[in-house]
Write an enzyme that holds these catalytic residues in place. Structure first.
Site, mmCIF file in Angstrom:
data_model
loop_
_atom_site.group_PDB
_atom_site.id
_atom_site.type_symbol
_atom_site.label_atom_id
_atom_site.label_comp_id
_atom_site.label_asym_id
_atom_site.label_seq_id
_atom_site.Cartn_x
_atom_site.Cartn_y
_atom_site.Cartn_z
ATOM 1 N N THR A 242 0.787 -1.272 0.149
ATOM 2 C CA THR A 242 -0.120 -0.063 0.174
ATOM 3 C C THR A 242 1.005 1.198 -0.130
ATOM 4 O O THR A 242 1.925 1.298 0.746
ATOM 5 C CB THR A 242 -0.853 -0.134 1.260
ATOM 6 O OG1 THR A 242 -1.617 -1.183 1.260
ATOM 7 C CG2 THR A 242 -1.738 1.087 1.118
ATOM 8 N N GLN B 125 -1.873 -0.447 9.303
ATOM 9 C CA GLN B 125 -0.696 0.002 8.369
ATOM 10 C C GLN B 125 0.096 1.220 9.038
ATOM 11 O O GLN B 125 1.205 1.571 8.338
ATOM 12 C CB GLN B 125 -1.487 0.628 6.951
ATOM 13 C CG GLN B 125 -2.195 -0.441 6.381
ATOM 14 C CD GLN B 125 -3.764 -0.461 6.690
ATOM 15 O OE1 GLN B 125 -4.224 -0.130 7.925
ATOM 16 N NE2 GLN B 125 -4.597 -0.906 5.783
ATOM 17 N N ASN C 153 -3.168 -8.283 11.769
ATOM 18 C CA ASN C 153 -3.111 -9.500 11.096
ATOM 19 C C ASN C 153 -1.623 -10.143 11.389
ATOM 20 O O ASN C 153 -1.025 -9.458 12.310
ATOM 21 C CB ASN C 153 -3.203 -9.343 9.483
ATOM 22 C CG ASN C 153 -2.024 -8.525 9.151
ATOM 23 O OD1 ASN C 153 -0.913 -8.403 9.312
ATOM 24 N ND2 ASN C 153 -2.372 -7.467 8.055
ATOM 25 N N THR D 131 -5.701 -12.002 12.556
ATOM 26 C CA THR D 131 -6.477 -12.303 11.417
ATOM 27 C C THR D 131 -5.533 -13.023 10.571
ATOM 28 O O THR D 131 -4.394 -12.727 10.404
ATOM 29 C CB THR D 131 -7.256 -11.140 10.814
ATOM 30 O OG1 THR D 131 -6.274 -10.113 10.407
ATOM 31 C CG2 THR D 131 -8.187 -10.388 11.573
ATOM 32 N N GLY E 292 -6.280 -14.085 7.167
ATOM 33 C CA GLY E 292 -6.463 -14.346 5.879
ATOM 34 C C GLY E 292 -7.523 -15.396 5.466
ATOM 35 O O GLY E 292 -8.339 -15.688 6.301
ATOM 36 N N GLY F 195 -8.544 -17.728 8.520
ATOM 37 C CA GLY F 195 -9.411 -17.680 9.535
ATOM 38 C C GLY F 195 -8.947 -16.415 10.582
ATOM 39 O O GLY F 195 -8.208 -15.535 10.170
ATOM 40 N N ASP G 276 -11.466 -4.796 7.486
ATOM 41 C CA ASP G 276 -12.311 -3.728 8.047
ATOM 42 C C ASP G 276 -13.881 -4.524 8.323
ATOM 43 O O ASP G 276 -14.502 -4.099 9.209
ATOM 44 C CB ASP G 276 -12.559 -2.703 7.031
ATOM 45 C CG ASP G 276 -11.424 -1.973 6.844
ATOM 46 O OD1 ASP G 276 -10.639 -1.644 7.813
ATOM 47 O OD2 ASP G 276 -11.137 -1.376 5.672
#
Length: 166
Positions: free
Chosen positions: A13, A68, A91, A119, A121, A124, A152
């Protein structure tokens, strides 16, 4: 934000903070601590530290989600925001960054926050609290077009569940 996603759904990003370069004025005295839950999500670092401190001082439950913004944090401020949060959410990659930046392993982080939600991906998520961990399998989608925004959506569902005492 410019998000580049490869075929394995890994993202890079590029982000221009725009208006987030400036702190947001907010009067925390109007918030009822008993009827509130807050999330501190990526944004202006000054706001993130100010909100975390205000929630703690007013007894407002809050989720800390640095996301981020992690590359910009210094150790002391990051630890201050985690300390006293009800939930630290990230994550798996971001959790590695948090551990690296703070020098605190997961067990030490759990002494500062009520739970860590990671998290994972398409695998789960994992909830760690106290001495237990629960693996939560991912819901099976009919079709995956683009995973942007999945985190989100996860947080929105989490907050809805918390608000409903689930």
């Amino acid at each position: 934000a410019y998000i580049t996603t490869d075929q394995a759904d890994n993202k890079i990003t590029g982000f221009n903070p725009g208006a987030m370069k400036f702190p947001a004025p907010f009067d925390f005295s109007t918030v009822n601590p008993k009827g509130s839950i807050a999330i501190v999500a990526p944004g202006n670092l000054e706001d993130m530290t100010k909100c975390s401190a205000a929630y703690k001082s007013r007894g407002i439950d809050y989720i800390f989600d640095p996301g981020q913004s992690l590359p910009m944090w210094e150790k002391a401020e990051l630890v201050k925001c985690i300390d006293g949060s009800n939930i630290l959410i990230s994550n798996d990659y971001e959790l590695e960054l948090i551990v690296s930046k703070t020098g605190l392993d997961k067990k030490e982080l759990l002494k500062r926050t009520g739970a860590i939600i990671t998290t994972l991906g398409e695998v789960g998520s994992r909830i760690s609290a106290g001495k237990f961990e629960i693996e939560i399998p991912a819901a099976k989608p009919n079709e995956v077009k683009d995973p942007t925004g999945a985190g989100d959506a996860y947080r929105a569902g989490l907050i809805k569940g918390l608000v409903q005492n689930l």
